[in-house]
Design an enzyme around this catalytic site. Structure first.
Site, mmCIF file in Angstrom:
data_model
loop_
_atom_site.group_PDB
_atom_site.id
_atom_site.type_symbol
_atom_site.label_atom_id
_atom_site.label_comp_id
_atom_site.label_asym_id
_atom_site.label_seq_id
_atom_site.Cartn_x
_atom_site.Cartn_y
_atom_site.Cartn_z
ATOM 1 N N GLU A 76 -27.444 35.459 -51.634
ATOM 2 C CA GLU A 76 -26.610 35.911 -52.752
ATOM 3 C C GLU A 76 -27.032 35.244 -54.046
ATOM 4 O OE1 GLU A 76 -22.432 35.076 -52.272
ATOM 5 O OE2 GLU A 76 -22.561 35.528 -50.147
ATOM 6 N N CYS B 248 -26.724 32.144 -61.188
ATOM 7 C CA CYS B 248 -26.484 31.143 -60.154
ATOM 8 C C CYS B 248 -27.287 31.557 -58.929
ATOM 9 C CB CYS B 248 -24.981 31.101 -59.833
ATOM 10 S SG CYS B 248 -24.577 30.057 -58.426
ATOM 11 N N CYS C 235 -26.576 26.735 -44.871
ATOM 12 C CA CYS C 235 -26.518 25.346 -45.325
ATOM 13 C C CYS C 235 -26.072 24.489 -44.146
ATOM 14 C CB CYS C 235 -25.489 25.228 -46.454
ATOM 15 S SG CYS C 235 -25.361 23.572 -47.169
ATOM 16 N N CYS D 28 -19.459 21.318 -45.636
ATOM 17 C CA CYS D 28 -18.241 21.111 -46.448
ATOM 18 C C CYS D 28 -17.136 22.049 -45.947
ATOM 19 C CB CYS D 28 -18.531 21.363 -47.927
ATOM 20 S SG CYS D 28 -19.749 20.220 -48.588
ATOM 21 N N CYS E 193 -16.167 25.500 -47.731
ATOM 22 C CA CYS E 193 -17.272 26.348 -48.195
ATOM 23 C C CYS E 193 -17.674 27.372 -47.140
ATOM 24 C CB CYS E 193 -18.463 25.465 -48.560
ATOM 25 S SG CYS E 193 -19.868 26.402 -49.175
ATOM 26 N N GLY F 162 -26.537 26.837 -50.168
ATOM 27 C CA GLY F 162 -27.565 25.854 -49.823
ATOM 28 C C GLY F 162 -27.411 24.545 -50.559
ATOM 29 N N SER G 157 -21.002 17.273 -56.545
ATOM 30 C CA SER G 157 -19.775 17.808 -55.943
ATOM 31 C C SER G 157 -18.994 16.642 -55.356
ATOM 32 C CB SER G 157 -20.136 18.830 -54.867
ATOM 33 O OG SER G 157 -20.832 19.891 -55.462
ATOM 34 N N HIS H 95 -15.103 16.165 -55.383
ATOM 35 C CA HIS H 95 -13.971 16.766 -54.655
ATOM 36 C C HIS H 95 -12.929 15.803 -54.106
ATOM 37 C CE1 HIS H 95 -16.244 20.309 -55.276
ATOM 38 N NE2 HIS H 95 -17.036 20.204 -54.242
ATOM 39 N N CYS I 299 -18.944 31.194 -53.193
ATOM 40 C CA CYS I 299 -20.171 30.918 -52.462
ATOM 41 C C CYS I 299 -20.199 31.445 -51.036
ATOM 42 C CB CYS I 299 -20.201 29.402 -52.311
ATOM 43 S SG CYS I 299 -21.547 28.609 -52.991
HETATM 44 N N1 SAH Z 1 -24.758 22.231 -52.037
HETATM 45 C C1 SAH Z 1 -24.585 22.105 -53.446
HETATM 46 C C2 SAH Z 1 -24.615 23.415 -54.188
HETATM 47 C C3 SAH Z 1 -23.921 24.595 -53.588
HETATM 48 S S1 SAH Z 1 -22.161 24.591 -53.586
HETATM 49 C C4 SAH Z 1 -23.323 21.316 -53.743
HETATM 50 O O1 SAH Z 1 -22.627 20.938 -52.801
HETATM 51 O O2 SAH Z 1 -23.049 21.030 -54.897
HETATM 52 C C5 SAH Z 1 -21.708 24.822 -55.269
HETATM 53 C C6 SAH Z 1 -20.364 24.298 -55.615
HETATM 54 O O3 SAH Z 1 -19.314 25.155 -55.128
HETATM 55 C C7 SAH Z 1 -20.084 22.921 -55.038
HETATM 56 O O4 SAH Z 1 -19.436 22.113 -55.986
HETATM 57 C C8 SAH Z 1 -19.171 23.268 -53.880
HETATM 58 O O5 SAH Z 1 -18.464 22.146 -53.460
HETATM 59 C C9 SAH Z 1 -18.347 24.374 -54.487
HETATM 60 N N2 SAH Z 1 -17.606 25.215 -53.542
HETATM 61 C C10 SAH Z 1 -17.996 25.693 -52.357
HETATM 62 N N3 SAH Z 1 -17.046 26.443 -51.789
HETATM 63 C C11 SAH Z 1 -16.017 26.465 -52.650
HETATM 64 C C12 SAH Z 1 -14.717 27.054 -52.651
HETATM 65 N N4 SAH Z 1 -14.304 27.800 -51.621
HETATM 66 N N5 SAH Z 1 -13.929 26.838 -53.728
HETATM 67 C C13 SAH Z 1 -14.348 26.098 -54.772
HETATM 68 N N6 SAH Z 1 -15.544 25.513 -54.843
HETATM 69 C C14 SAH Z 1 -16.370 25.679 -53.780
#
Ligand code: SAH
Length: 350
Positions: free
Chosen positions: A95, A108, A115, A119, A122, A162, A217, A219, A336
């Site tokens: 995507e 983006c 991945c 997390c 995600c 990823g 990231s 969180h 994502c």
């Molecule tokens: N792996 C990298 C980049 C991809 S994720 C990273 O972890 O930064 C891109 C961003 O989207 C990250 O900050 C991730 O934590 C966030 N993200 C993923 N799923 C999400 C969701 N359901 N709601 C909000 N942010 C999310």
């Protein structure tokens, strides 16, 4: 991608020149071919009309020229955001998202198929990692979208599916080619790489002294809470991660962006905000608050608008720069990995 076949679009100009002169060609051919690939974004050697047929046939036999097949594009009625689903040559799906801002077009991109970081909130990680993308496959997402809309892309964020620092060599090559003056020549300042916090790679990236923005990231504001959301915290303690961000700033002079997805009842209390402010105190950084984007596989919910504002105010009172990320493309599977997942499920159900 098969390692034995030359991925010609992942070569920089010097490498391409070396390859072509090795074939007995003149060096200027390298520049021509490079332009066809990286400026005009052609998807076949046949389109390189000023290259002699014999050489085109030789390249066709020796190399792959990656190209994406556009499977679907969803266009948001709310804000014009476009979400693309592309198929790679091996059939894997990725995507990419185009966001239109007043200051320009931002893409983006995905850096891997799936991945392995796990997390909890995600969707991209639910089925694990399939493979990393080649530099060419990262570039193709930008080239293809640029062609699709017929406009220049000025910003790139590596924030799709990823973990970019888990595909480090390809990522570095991608940045080199993307920002090269012979290619699209996107300014390094307009490139952001987002990581879940792979500390040694963050430090290595810092030492490259690029002018790109690093987004971390985060969180959570404590190691305990971060562990509940992000398995990578088992490997790297939150303090090590913050130290690596400080190091990044020290090495590059580039302010780090902290991404903080707000999840109701999990990390959105005033106490969390106070702890976060203490954790980042004295750092020249930026905090990006993102109300979590709910995914069907998990029951995480967004805090209400009042709680988000309270959280933001608390951070600001403590001297931090904060923005609440405007949600884009909510009506088109914005989060994502959701689109790819939905598509895979519907293919499986055929
Ligand atoms: N792996 C990298 C980049 C991809 S994720 C990273 O972890 O930064 C891109 C961003 O989207 C990250 O900050 C991730 O934590 C966030 N993200 C993923 N799923 C999400 C969701 N359901 N709601 C909000 N942010 C999310």
């Amino acid at each position: 991608m098969e390692k034995s076949v030359k991925d010609i679009k992942s070569l920089n100009l010097a490498e391409l020149t070396e390859y072509l002169t090795g074939l007995g060609e003149k060096a200027f051919r390298a520049k021509q071919i490079y332009q066809w690939m990286h400026v005009r974004g052609v998807s076949s050697f046949d389109e390189m009309t000023d290259i002699p047929k014999q050489l085109r046939e030789k390249l066709q036999g020796d190399c792959v020229l990656t190209a994406l097949r556009q499977e679907t594009v969803q266009i948001s009625r709310q804000d014009g955001t476009r979400k693309y689903l592309f198929a790679l040559a091996d059939g894997n799906l990725i995507e990419s998202v185009l966001m239109r801002y007043k200051h320009g077009n931002s893409v983006c991109i995905s850096s891997q198929v799936g991945c392995r970081m796990g997390c909890r909130f995600c969707a991209s990680t639910l089925d694990g990692l399939v493979r990393g993308l080649a530099a060419s496959e990262m570039l193709d997402q930008i080239y293809q979208i640029g062609k699709d809309i017929g406009e220049r892309i000025s910003n790139v964020v590596v924030m799709g599916t990823g973990e970019p620092l888990d595909n480090f060599e390809s990522l570095l090559k991608f940045i080199e080619l993307l920002t090269d003056e012979n290619g699209l020549h996107i300014s390094q300042r307009n490139v952001t790489v987002s990581t879940c916090g792979i500390v040694p790679r963050m430090r290595e990236l810092a030492e490259r002294k690029l002018a790109i923005t690093l987004a971390l990231s985060l969180h959570a504001s404590s190691q305990e809470k971060r562990l509940e959301l992000m398995p990578v915290a088992n490997k790297y303690d939150i303090r090590e991660v913050i130290d690596a961000c400080r190091y990044y700033f020290a090495q590059t002079g580039r302010r780090v962006t902290y991404e903080y997805s707000l999840v109701a009842g999990v990390n959105d209390t005033e106490e969390d905000a106070a702890q976060l402010a203490a954790l980042l105190s004295g750092q020249n950084c930026h905090v990006n608050l993102i109300p979590v984007n709910p995914i069907v596989e998990r029951d995480f919910v967004q805090p209400d608008a009042g709680a988000v504002t309270k959280f933001k105010n608390k951070l600001e009172k403590n001297g931090l720069n904060v923005t609440v990320r405007r949600e884009m493309g909510r009506d088109i599977d914005g989060a994502c990995g959701q689109l790819r997942r939905k598509m895979q499920k519907s293919i499986e159900n055929l």
